[in-house]
Design a protein around this motif. Structure first.
Motif, PDB file in Angstrom:
ATOM      1  N   VAL A   1       0.844  -1.201   0.000  1.00 47.91           N
ATOM      2  CA  VAL A   1       0.000   0.000   0.000  1.00 47.91           C
ATOM      3  C   VAL A   1       0.878   1.251   0.000  1.00 47.91           C
ATOM      4  O   VAL A   1       0.628   2.219  -0.728  1.00 47.91           O
ATOM      5  CB  VAL A   1      -0.948  -0.012   1.217  1.00 47.91           C
ATOM      6  CG1 VAL A   1      -1.649   1.338   1.365  1.00 47.91           C
ATOM      7  CG2 VAL A   1      -1.980  -1.126   1.077  1.00 47.91           C
ATOM      8  N   GLY A   2       1.943   1.234   0.830  1.00 44.93           N
ATOM      9  CA  GLY A   2       2.850   2.369   0.869  1.00 44.93           C
ATOM     10  C   GLY A   2       3.525   2.611  -0.469  1.00 44.93           C
ATOM     11  O   GLY A   2       3.643   3.755  -0.916  1.00 44.93           O
ATOM     12  N   LEU A   3       3.965   1.529  -1.122  1.00 41.10           N
ATOM     13  CA  LEU A   3       4.617   1.674  -2.428  1.00 41.10           C
ATOM     14  C   LEU A   3       3.637   2.195  -3.481  1.00 41.10           C
ATOM     15  O   LEU A   3       4.021   2.970  -4.362  1.00 41.10           O
ATOM     16  CB  LEU A   3       5.200   0.331  -2.864  1.00 41.10           C
ATOM     17  CG  LEU A   3       6.387  -0.186  -2.042  1.00 41.10           C
ATOM     18  CD1 LEU A   3       6.821  -1.556  -2.533  1.00 41.10           C
ATOM     19  CD2 LEU A   3       7.557   0.784  -2.092  1.00 41.10           C
ATOM     20  N   ILE A   4       2.377   1.769  -3.395  1.00 37.11           N
ATOM     21  CA  ILE A   4       1.368   2.257  -4.333  1.00 37.11           C
ATOM     22  C   ILE A   4       1.146   3.758  -4.142  1.00 37.11           C
ATOM     23  O   ILE A   4       1.134   4.535  -5.110  1.00 37.11           O
ATOM     24  CB  ILE A   4       0.050   1.481  -4.161  1.00 37.11           C
ATOM     25  CG1 ILE A   4       0.229   0.038  -4.658  1.00 37.11           C
ATOM     26  CG2 ILE A   4      -1.089   2.169  -4.913  1.00 37.11           C
ATOM     27  CD1 ILE A   4      -0.938  -0.875  -4.308  1.00 37.11           C
ATOM     28  N   PHE A   5       0.980   4.174  -2.893  1.00 40.71           N
ATOM     29  CA  PHE A   5       0.775   5.595  -2.622  1.00 40.71           C
ATOM     30  C   PHE A   5       1.993   6.399  -3.080  1.00 40.71           C
ATOM     31  O   PHE A   5       1.847   7.473  -3.668  1.00 40.71           O
ATOM     32  CB  PHE A   5       0.530   5.828  -1.127  1.00 40.71           C
ATOM     33  CG  PHE A   5      -0.918   5.837  -0.757  1.00 40.71           C
ATOM     34  CD1 PHE A   5      -1.645   7.009  -0.812  1.00 40.71           C
ATOM     35  CD2 PHE A   5      -1.553   4.677  -0.363  1.00 40.71           C
ATOM     36  CE1 PHE A   5      -2.987   7.031  -0.478  1.00 40.71           C
ATOM     37  CE2 PHE A   5      -2.895   4.676  -0.032  1.00 40.71           C
ATOM     38  CZ  PHE A   5      -3.619   5.848  -0.082  1.00 40.71           C
ATOM     39  N   ARG A   6       3.193   5.883  -2.806  1.00 38.45           N
ATOM     40  CA  ARG A   6       4.404   6.578  -3.223  1.00 38.45           C
ATOM     41  C   ARG A   6       4.449   6.721  -4.740  1.00 38.45           C
ATOM     42  O   ARG A   6       4.725   7.805  -5.263  1.00 38.45           O
ATOM     43  CB  ARG A   6       5.615   5.790  -2.713  1.00 38.45           C
ATOM     44  CG  ARG A   6       6.991   6.438  -2.915  1.00 38.45           C
ATOM     45  CD  ARG A   6       7.616   6.140  -4.287  1.00 38.45           C
ATOM     46  NE  ARG A   6       7.661   4.725  -4.574  1.00 38.45           N
ATOM     47  CZ  ARG A   6       8.699   3.929  -4.334  1.00 38.45           C
ATOM     48  NH1 ARG A   6       9.768   4.428  -3.773  1.00 38.45           N
ATOM     49  NH2 ARG A   6       8.654   2.646  -4.680  1.00 38.45           N
ATOM     50  N   GLY A   7       4.165   5.644  -5.472  1.00 39.27           N
ATOM     51  CA  GLY A   7       4.236   5.685  -6.929  1.00 39.27           C
ATOM     52  C   GLY A   7       3.183   6.592  -7.547  1.00 39.27           C
ATOM     53  O   GLY A   7       3.481   7.385  -8.450  1.00 39.27           O
TER      54      GLY A   7
ATOM     55  N   GLY B   1       3.732   9.834   3.330  1.00 36.81           N
ATOM     56  CA  GLY B   1       3.105   8.733   4.054  1.00 36.81           C
ATOM     57  C   GLY B   1       3.431   7.381   3.451  1.00 36.81           C
ATOM     58  O   GLY B   1       3.691   6.407   4.172  1.00 36.81           O
ATOM     59  N   GLY B   2       3.440   7.295   2.120  1.00 34.54           N
ATOM     60  CA  GLY B   2       3.768   6.040   1.459  1.00 34.54           C
ATOM     61  C   GLY B   2       5.192   5.608   1.747  1.00 34.54           C
ATOM     62  O   GLY B   2       5.461   4.422   1.975  1.00 34.54           O
ATOM     63  N   ALA B   3       6.125   6.567   1.750  1.00 30.46           N
ATOM     64  CA  ALA B   3       7.524   6.241   2.030  1.00 30.46           C
ATOM     65  C   ALA B   3       7.699   5.751   3.462  1.00 30.46           C
ATOM     66  O   ALA B   3       8.378   4.741   3.716  1.00 30.46           O
ATOM     67  CB  ALA B   3       8.407   7.465   1.777  1.00 30.46           C
ATOM     68  N   TRP B   4       7.096   6.433   4.406  1.00 31.25           N
ATOM     69  CA  TRP B   4       7.187   6.006   5.801  1.00 31.25           C
ATOM     70  C   TRP B   4       6.556   4.633   6.007  1.00 31.25           C
ATOM     71  O   TRP B   4       7.141   3.766   6.673  1.00 31.25           O
ATOM     72  CB  TRP B   4       6.501   7.024   6.716  1.00 31.25           C
ATOM     73  CG  TRP B   4       7.388   8.109   7.215  1.00 31.25           C
ATOM     74  CD1 TRP B   4       7.435   9.399   6.790  1.00 31.25           C
ATOM     75  CD2 TRP B   4       8.376   8.001   8.246  1.00 31.25           C
ATOM     76  NE1 TRP B   4       8.382  10.110   7.486  1.00 31.25           N
ATOM     77  CE2 TRP B   4       8.977   9.282   8.396  1.00 31.25           C
ATOM     78  CE3 TRP B   4       8.805   6.955   9.066  1.00 31.25           C
ATOM     79  CZ2 TRP B   4       9.984   9.520   9.326  1.00 31.25           C
ATOM     80  CZ3 TRP B   4       9.814   7.203   9.999  1.00 31.25           C
ATOM     81  CH2 TRP B   4      10.390   8.463  10.125  1.00 31.25           C
ATOM     82  N   LEU B   5       5.383   4.429   5.439  1.00 32.49           N
ATOM     83  CA  LEU B   5       4.683   3.158   5.620  1.00 32.49           C
ATOM     84  C   LEU B   5       5.483   2.007   5.023  1.00 32.49           C
ATOM     85  O   LEU B   5       5.649   0.955   5.655  1.00 32.49           O
ATOM     86  CB  LEU B   5       3.298   3.234   4.972  1.00 32.49           C
ATOM     87  CG  LEU B   5       2.406   1.988   5.122  1.00 32.49           C
ATOM     88  CD1 LEU B   5       2.143   1.684   6.588  1.00 32.49           C
ATOM     89  CD2 LEU B   5       1.083   2.207   4.377  1.00 32.49           C
TER      90      LEU B   5
END
Length: 338
Positions: free
Chosen positions: A94-100, A124-128
């Motif tokens: 999920v974090g990688l999806i938000f980051r991308g 948030g994506g990077a932290w997660l």
């Protein structure tokens, strides 16, 4: 501590290599997201994003290779680890999806407010993703409850003080890697601020490495025996000695403001930490429960897949090297990939 060379061992090294390359290549990318709140100016954020824009989306190739390779080469380990780590693995994805998504969409929205929303998604994506990766690592190191050939633990077994420690430690390491990347790729005030952050993050990373290193032998007696019994100590002692040497070189490079050295020395520090992890775990792929030979798929299957990997890995390495070569040098404000 001898290492027999057979097809299962070769595949273990292939998967370990793929995971390591993912960690260091996506690590500085995630580190930039972790550091993003410290660079509020739009011009600085644009330069930061442009510094990784040409290369960031190829990093997940190594994650797929590592995960897919484990499923094919060590199906038993995959079947045991996935149920034990569903929550942190899903959180990481999920974090990688938000980051991308945030990475691409922040360039296409109008208005500062909308861009800030995507910046928050990037942070948030990077932290997660970073925390989830570290927590998953800690959960593996502390041991997976296995009965027979199945995971027999609970839903929350992955969440312990040690796994939280490894999660925070990896996030700190990624942040340091991101700061050294900015030193390498930027100039002016942005580079000066990155240098300033490197000093704090280096000492924080060393404290994190020390804390994890001290805690790990207390998890299982096998870890302590692997590091501190004779004659193993002769083989393992070079790792902490090398960490000390690299740290001195890093301090010198930061003090002398040698832009290219801190990033590569930080990668070396990651490599040494990764080597220490391998020393602790080998020959187990599920620590203290399943060895690489117990988890291995049939030898004929591993040999067949080896031919594909022998072609695939050089192609990925060649493309990656070419991308970094084409986009080498400093990134300046007002110019970039987007």
């Amino acid at each position: 501590m001898s290492i027999p060379i057979d097809i299962a061992t070769i595949w273990a090294f292939i998967i370990a290599f793929a995971v390591f390359v993912y960690v260091v290549m996506d690590g500085f990318d995630l580190g930039l997201g972790i550091l993003f709140p410290l660079f509020p100016a739009k011009a600085d954020r644009d330069v930061i994003m442009n510094s990784v824009a040409p290369v960031w989306d190829g990093n997940e190739t190594w994650l797929v290779l590592g995960g897919g390779g484990m499923m094919a080469a060590f199906p038993l380990a995959y079947a045991v680890l996935m149920p034990a780590l569903y929550t942190p693995i899903i959180a990481m994805l999920v974090g990688l999806i938000f980051r991308g998504v945030a990475f691409e969409f922040r360039w296409r929205v109008r208005g500062e407010r909308n861009r800030n929303h995507w910046d928050l998604a990037f942070i948030g994506g990077a932290w997660l993703a970073a925390l989830a990766q570290g927590i998953a690592l800690g959960a593996i190191l502390q041991g997976i409850h296995v009965e027979g050939r199945q995971y027999a633990g609970g839903w929350w077994d992955w969440l312990t003080p040690f796994s939280i420690l490894t999660g925070i430690s990896l996030a700190i390491g990624y942040a340091f890697l991101g700061a050294t990347w900015l030193v390498l790729k930027t100039e002016g005030g942005l580079r000066d601020k990155a240098y300033h952050l490197c000093w704090y993050l280096l000492f924080a990373m060393l404290l994190a490495i020390g804390a994890v290193s001290i805690a790990t032998p207390f998890l299982h007696i096998q870890y302590a025996q692997r590091w501190f019994t004779w004659p193993n100590v002769v083989l393992t002692a070079p790792v902490p000695i090398a960490v000390a040497i690299v740290t001195v070189l890093l301090l010198r490079a930061l003090a002398n403001r040698q832009d290219s050295k801190p990033f590569y020395l930080a990668l070396t520090l990651f490599a040494l930490s990764y080597a220490g992890l391998g020393i602790s775990m080998y020959p187990y792929i599920v620590p203290q429960s399943i060895t690489i030979w117990q988890a291995a798929s049939p030898e004929n299957s591993q040999i067949f897949m080896l031919f594909g990997v022998a072609v695939l890995i050089p192609l990925i390495l060649g493309y990656t090297a070419w991308a970094y070569w084409v986009f080498r040098g400093k990134v300046r404000a007002g110019s970039g990939y987007h």
